[in-house]
Write a protein that holds these residues in place. Structure first.
Motif, PDB file in Angstrom:
ATOM      1  N   GLY A  58       4.649 -58.336 -31.179  1.00 16.70           N
ATOM      2  CA  GLY A  58       3.924 -57.136 -30.716  1.00 16.70           C
ATOM      3  C   GLY A  58       2.810 -57.242 -30.334  1.00 16.70           C
ATOM      4  O   GLY A  58       2.554 -59.115 -29.985  1.00 16.70           O
ATOM      5  N   LEU A  59       1.170 -57.029 -30.204  1.00 21.51           N
ATOM      6  CA  LEU A  59      -0.147 -57.205 -29.974  1.00 21.51           C
ATOM      7  C   LEU A  59      -0.073 -59.003 -30.473  1.00 21.51           C
ATOM      8  O   LEU A  59      -1.528 -59.045 -30.376  1.00 21.51           O
ATOM      9  N   TYR A  60      -0.036 -58.202 -32.203  1.00 25.55           N
ATOM     10  CA  TYR A  60      -0.460 -59.470 -32.455  1.00 25.55           C
ATOM     11  C   TYR A  60      -0.134 -61.490 -32.688  1.00 25.55           C
ATOM     12  O   TYR A  60      -0.717 -61.810 -32.975  1.00 25.55           O
ATOM     13  N   ALA A  61       1.374 -61.226 -31.618  1.00 24.33           N
ATOM     14  CA  ALA A  61       1.779 -62.765 -30.862  1.00 24.33           C
ATOM     15  C   ALA A  61       0.846 -63.060 -29.852  1.00 24.33           C
ATOM     16  O   ALA A  61       0.722 -64.234 -29.887  1.00 24.33           O
ATOM     17  N   MET A 133       6.840 -51.311 -28.074  1.00 25.29           N
ATOM     18  CA  MET A 133       8.194 -51.928 -27.892  1.00 25.29           C
ATOM     19  C   MET A 133       9.229 -51.391 -26.271  1.00 25.29           C
ATOM     20  O   MET A 133       9.964 -52.316 -26.959  1.00 25.29           O
ATOM     21  N   PHE A 134       8.753 -49.941 -26.654  1.00 28.12           N
ATOM     22  CA  PHE A 134      10.116 -49.167 -25.442  1.00 28.12           C
ATOM     23  C   PHE A 134       9.208 -48.553 -25.252  1.00 28.12           C
ATOM     24  O   PHE A 134       8.394 -48.035 -25.277  1.00 28.12           O
ATOM     25  N   ASP A 135      10.157 -48.016 -24.069  1.00 27.79           N
ATOM     26  CA  ASP A 135       8.603 -46.952 -23.079  1.00 27.79           C
ATOM     27  C   ASP A 135       9.065 -45.338 -23.617  1.00 27.79           C
ATOM     28  O   ASP A 135       9.534 -45.113 -22.776  1.00 27.79           O
ATOM     29  N   THR A 136       8.660 -45.138 -24.613  1.00 28.12           N
ATOM     30  CA  THR A 136       8.216 -43.829 -24.827  1.00 28.12           C
ATOM     31  C   THR A 136       7.413 -42.974 -24.495  1.00 28.12           C
ATOM     32  O   THR A 136       6.118 -43.679 -23.522  1.00 28.12           O
ATOM     33  N   LYS A 137       7.799 -41.844 -24.653  1.00 22.98           N
ATOM     34  CA  LYS A 137       7.256 -41.200 -23.648  1.00 22.98           C
ATOM     35  C   LYS A 137       5.948 -39.894 -24.266  1.00 22.98           C
ATOM     36  O   LYS A 137       5.365 -39.600 -24.238  1.00 22.98           O
ATOM     37  N   LYS A 142       1.825 -49.191 -25.106  1.00 23.28           N
ATOM     38  CA  LYS A 142       2.944 -49.683 -24.995  1.00 23.28           C
ATOM     39  C   LYS A 142       3.493 -50.818 -24.196  1.00 23.28           C
ATOM     40  O   LYS A 142       2.296 -50.515 -23.056  1.00 23.28           O
ATOM     41  N   ILE A 143       4.105 -51.223 -24.737  1.00 26.68           N
ATOM     42  CA  ILE A 143       4.102 -52.890 -23.855  1.00 26.68           C
ATOM     43  C   ILE A 143       4.474 -52.483 -21.709  1.00 26.68           C
ATOM     44  O   ILE A 143       4.112 -53.217 -20.870  1.00 26.68           O
ATOM     45  N   SER A 144       5.311 -51.462 -21.667  1.00 27.84           N
ATOM     46  CA  SER A 144       5.107 -50.632 -20.312  1.00 27.84           C
ATOM     47  C   SER A 144       4.558 -50.529 -19.491  1.00 27.84           C
ATOM     48  O   SER A 144       4.580 -49.154 -18.462  1.00 27.84           O
ATOM     49  N   ASN A 145       3.102 -50.345 -20.290  1.00 31.89           N
ATOM     50  CA  ASN A 145       2.165 -49.529 -19.809  1.00 31.89           C
ATOM     51  C   ASN A 145       1.134 -50.566 -19.595  1.00 31.89           C
ATOM     52  O   ASN A 145      -0.547 -50.035 -19.438  1.00 31.89           O
ATOM     53  N   VAL A 156      11.361 -53.406 -23.480  1.00 31.17           N
ATOM     54  CA  VAL A 156      11.594 -54.864 -23.520  1.00 31.17           C
ATOM     55  C   VAL A 156      12.647 -54.474 -25.059  1.00 31.17           C
ATOM     56  O   VAL A 156      13.615 -55.125 -24.854  1.00 31.17           O
ATOM     57  N   ALA A 157      12.826 -53.274 -25.560  1.00 27.11           N
ATOM     58  CA  ALA A 157      14.297 -53.261 -26.162  1.00 27.11           C
ATOM     59  C   ALA A 157      15.202 -52.729 -25.995  1.00 27.11           C
ATOM     60  O   ALA A 157      16.143 -53.270 -26.530  1.00 27.11           O
ATOM     61  N   LYS A 158      15.039 -52.147 -25.001  1.00 26.64           N
ATOM     62  CA  LYS A 158      16.638 -52.077 -23.688  1.00 26.64           C
ATOM     63  C   LYS A 158      17.546 -53.138 -23.749  1.00 26.64           C
ATOM     64  O   LYS A 158      18.621 -53.615 -24.642  1.00 26.64           O
ATOM     65  N   TYR A 159      16.214 -54.143 -23.409  1.00 27.60           N
ATOM     66  CA  TYR A 159      17.198 -55.387 -22.837  1.00 27.60           C
ATOM     67  C   TYR A 159      16.744 -56.277 -24.371  1.00 27.60           C
ATOM     68  O   TYR A 159      17.795 -56.865 -24.693  1.00 27.60           O
ATOM     69  N   VAL A 160      16.625 -56.230 -25.070  1.00 34.17           N
ATOM     70  CA  VAL A 160      16.735 -57.230 -26.573  1.00 34.17           C
ATOM     71  C   VAL A 160      18.375 -56.429 -26.854  1.00 34.17           C
ATOM     72  O   VAL A 160      18.799 -57.493 -27.628  1.00 34.17           O
ATOM     73  N   PHE A 161      18.254 -55.243 -27.271  1.00 34.57           N
ATOM     74  CA  PHE A 161      19.848 -54.672 -27.603  1.00 34.57           C
ATOM     75  C   PHE A 161      20.299 -54.942 -26.824  1.00 34.57           C
ATOM     76  O   PHE A 161      21.245 -55.472 -27.182  1.00 34.57           O
TER      77      PHE A 161
END
Length: 476
Positions: A58-61, A133-137, A142-145, A156-161
Motif C-alpha cells: 500500500g502507500l507505506y511501500a 488496493m481495489f477499484d471500490t466505488k 484508491k490505487i485506481s485513482n 490491483v486486487a483483481k490481478y493479484v487474485f
C-alpha cells in the motif's frame, strides 16, 4: 524546516519504526466450531494447506515505512516531535499522488510463492490507513485513482487474485475493519488520539451507520466482483461489539471506548456466504461464529491446539516493504513451519513488494530456498494432522489424516554437520516396518535400543539441510 529536510527526517525516523512494531494481535482464548457444512468442508481443505503468503502492499511501500500505524497517535509510536501531527497526516495521505507501481508484476509474486511451496494467499485490499488496493466505488482514495489510474492493471486486487489462482492458491482477501481515512470513522471535526473511531457513536448514530454501510458495500464488492474467494481475513479487532471486549483485548493497551463499534458481522457473513458459499471468515480475536480460525501474530502458541489456527509471521522485520530489511534464514522459517504443523496450525508468512510493484530479489531467493526443502519433504507437512506425542527435543511429529502414517521431522542446527544417527523416544515404528528418508526417498536402517528409536543416516547427505523428515507406520 524546509520541505526537503522535513521529508528526509520523516522517512529516516519512520524506517526505524518499520522494524519495531510492538502492536500485535493476540489469540482468542476460546474457539467456536462452525456449523455450516460448506464452511466446515472449506475449513478442512484449508487445514491441509499448511503454508500461505500474506502480502502487505500500500502507500507505506513508497517510503518503505511501517504499514499505516504511524498515522495513529498512541504512546508506542515515535514521530519527530518537530513535525506537527496534522502535517504528518497530510504528508502520508499525499503519498497517494506518488504511488505509481509501473512494474506491477503479480505473476512474479505468485510464482515465488509457488516455488516456496505456499498454498494460499491473503492480500491486503485495504489496510487501516483506508487506502484501497481495489477499484471500490465507495471511495476515491484508491490505487485506481492516482498516477496508476491509466494502467490496464489499475484494479490491483483483481490481478493479484487472478495470478495466484493460476498457481492453484486458495484466495484470501485481507480487509481492515477500521478506516482512518474515512470521515465516518475518523471525523475531522475531532482529533484522532488512537486507533478507535474518534466520536461518540451513541451521540452520532447516523455517522456510524454510514460507516457500517461503507464497510458492508466494500466487502460486498470484494465478494461479488473479484472471482472465487475462499477467505475473508478481517483485521482491526478493536472494531467489535462492546460486549465482546475481553481482558485479552484490554491487554493490548489500547483505549476501550464507551460505545460499541459494531459493524453487524451477521449481515456481512450472510452476504459473503451467499456470494461465496463456504467462505471462511476470520474476524481476528473476536471469538465466536465469525472467527473460523485463530491468528496468533508473530509467535507460535506454547502448546498444541486441537482447533484451526495459523501463526502470521513476517519473513523480515516488517510486514510491508522496508529497504535493507533483514530476512530470516530459510532454516528458521522451515523450523517454524515444522513446529507450527506439529502443533496443529498453519504458517502465514508475510512479505512486502517494492513500490514499483516487484518483489525484492532477496525475498524471491529466500522463498526458493524454502521451497527446495519442502519440495522433497512436503508429505510430512501438507494434509497432516496432530498426533498426541508431538514433540521431543528438536524432533516434531505429525501424522496422515487416516493415522496410518507417522512423520518425524528433525530440526538441524544451521552450520553444523549432519549427524550419523537420529534418535527419539516414543512414536515407535511398527515391527518390521521400513522408515523412509523423504529427502532422498530411500529406506534407512533403524533399531530399537531400550526405549529409544535409533535411525542410521546414509552418507553423502548435504550439510546445508535445515531438517530431516522420515515416514513410517507406527506400532499399534
Amino acid at each position: 524546516m524546509n520541505k526537503p529536510i522535513l521529508l528526509i527526517a520523516i522517512i529516516l525516523l519512520l524506517k526505524m519504526n518499520a522494524f519495531s512494531q510492538p502492536n500485535v494481535h493476540g489469540q482468542s482464548s476460546t474457539y467456536q466450531w462452525p456449523s455450516d457444512p460448506l464452511v466446515k468442508n472449506k475449513l478442512e481443505k484449508w487445514q491441509d494447506q499448511k503454508f500461505g503468503m500474506i502480502i502487505h502492499w500500500g502507500l507505506y511501500a513508497v517510503p518503505g515505512i511501517m504499514e499505516s500505524w504511524n498515522l495513529c497517535s498512541e504512546d508506542w509510536i515515535s514521530r519527530d516531535s518537530t513535525i506537527a501531527y496534522e502535517d504528518y497526516k497530510k504528508w502520508y495521505w499525499g503519498l497517494s499522488e506518488k504511488f505509481n507501481p509501473v512494474n506491477f508484476n503479480p505473476e512474479q509474486w505468485a510464482k515465488a510463492g509457488k516455488s516456496a511451496g505456499m498454498k494460499y494467499l491473503v492480500f491486503t485490499t485495504k489496510h487501516h490507513d483506508g487506502f484501497n488496493m481495489f477499484d471500490t466505488k465507495e471511495s476515491d482514495f484508491k490505487i485506481s485513482n492516482g498516477p496508476f489510474k491509466g494502467n490496464p492493471k489499475a484494479d490491483v486486487a483483481k490481478y493479484v487474485f487472478d495470478a495466484f489462482r493460476k498457481q492453484d492458491f486458495m484466495i484470501g482477501a485481507y480487509f481492515s475493519k477500521p478506516d482512518w481515512h474515512s470521515q465516518y470513522y475518523w471525523w475531522s471535526k475531532y482529533a484522532t488520539p488512537d486507533r478507535n473511531n474518534n466520536y461518540d457513536i451513541k451521540k452520532n448514530p447516523w455517522r456510524w451507520n454510514k460507516f457500517k454501510t461503507q464497510t458492508f458495500n466494500q466487502i460486498s464488492e470484494l465478494m461479488n466482483n473479484y472471482g472465487s474467494v475462499d477467505i475473508l481475513w478481517l483485521d482491526g479487532g478493536w472494531v467489535r461489539p462492546l460486549e465482546t471486549v475481553t481482558d485479552e483485548v484490554r491487554a493490548w493497551g489500547a483505549t476501550i471506548p464507551a460505545w460499541s463499534q459494531d459493524i453487524d458481522m451477521p449481515k456481512i457473513a450472510e452476504m459473503g456466504r451467499k456470494a461465496q458459499p463456504g467462505l471462511l471468515i476470520v474476524d481476528r480475536t473476536v471469538h465466536g461464529p465469525y472467527e473460523n480460525y485463530q491468528t496468533p501474530e508473530q509467535h507460535i502458541p506454547e502448546k498444541q491446539l486441537d482447533h484451526p489456527w495459523e501463526s502470521c509471521m513476517t519473513l523480515g522485520g516488517a510486514w510491508g516493504f522496508a529497504a535493507n530489511d533483514q530476512y530470516k534464514s530459510a532454516g528458521t522459517v522451515i523450523h517454524s513451519l515444522i513446529e507450527i504443523t506439529a502443533k496443529g496450525g498453519s504458517l502465514l508468512l508475510g512479505v512486502g513488494p517494492k513500490p514499483d510493484g516487484t518483489m525484492p530479489e532477496k525475498v524471491i531467493s529466500r522463498l526458493e530456498e524454502i521451497g527446495n526443502w519442502i519440495n522433497k519433504n512436503g508429505k510430512a507437512i501438507y494434509g497432516t494432522r496432530i498426533t498426541k506425542n508431538y514433540h521431543q527435543g528438536n524432533t516434531w511429529f505429525t501424522q496422515s489424516k487416516d493415522a496410518k502414517t507417522r512423520y518425524a521431522l528433525v530440526c538441524l542446527k544451521e552450520g553444523e554437520d549432519i549427524p550419523s544417527t537420529i534418535s527419539w523416544v516414543g512414536n515407535e515404528p511398527a515391527k518390521g516396518t521400513k522408515i523412509k528418508l523423504l529427502q532422498t526417498g530411500e529406506n534407512v536402517k533403524w533399531v530399537k535400543e531400550n526405549e529409544q528409536i535409533k535411525v542410521i543416516l546414509p552418507k553423502g547427505l548435504p550439510n546445508n539441510l535445515p531438517a530431516l523428515a522420515f515416514s513410517f507406520s507406527t506400532a499399534q
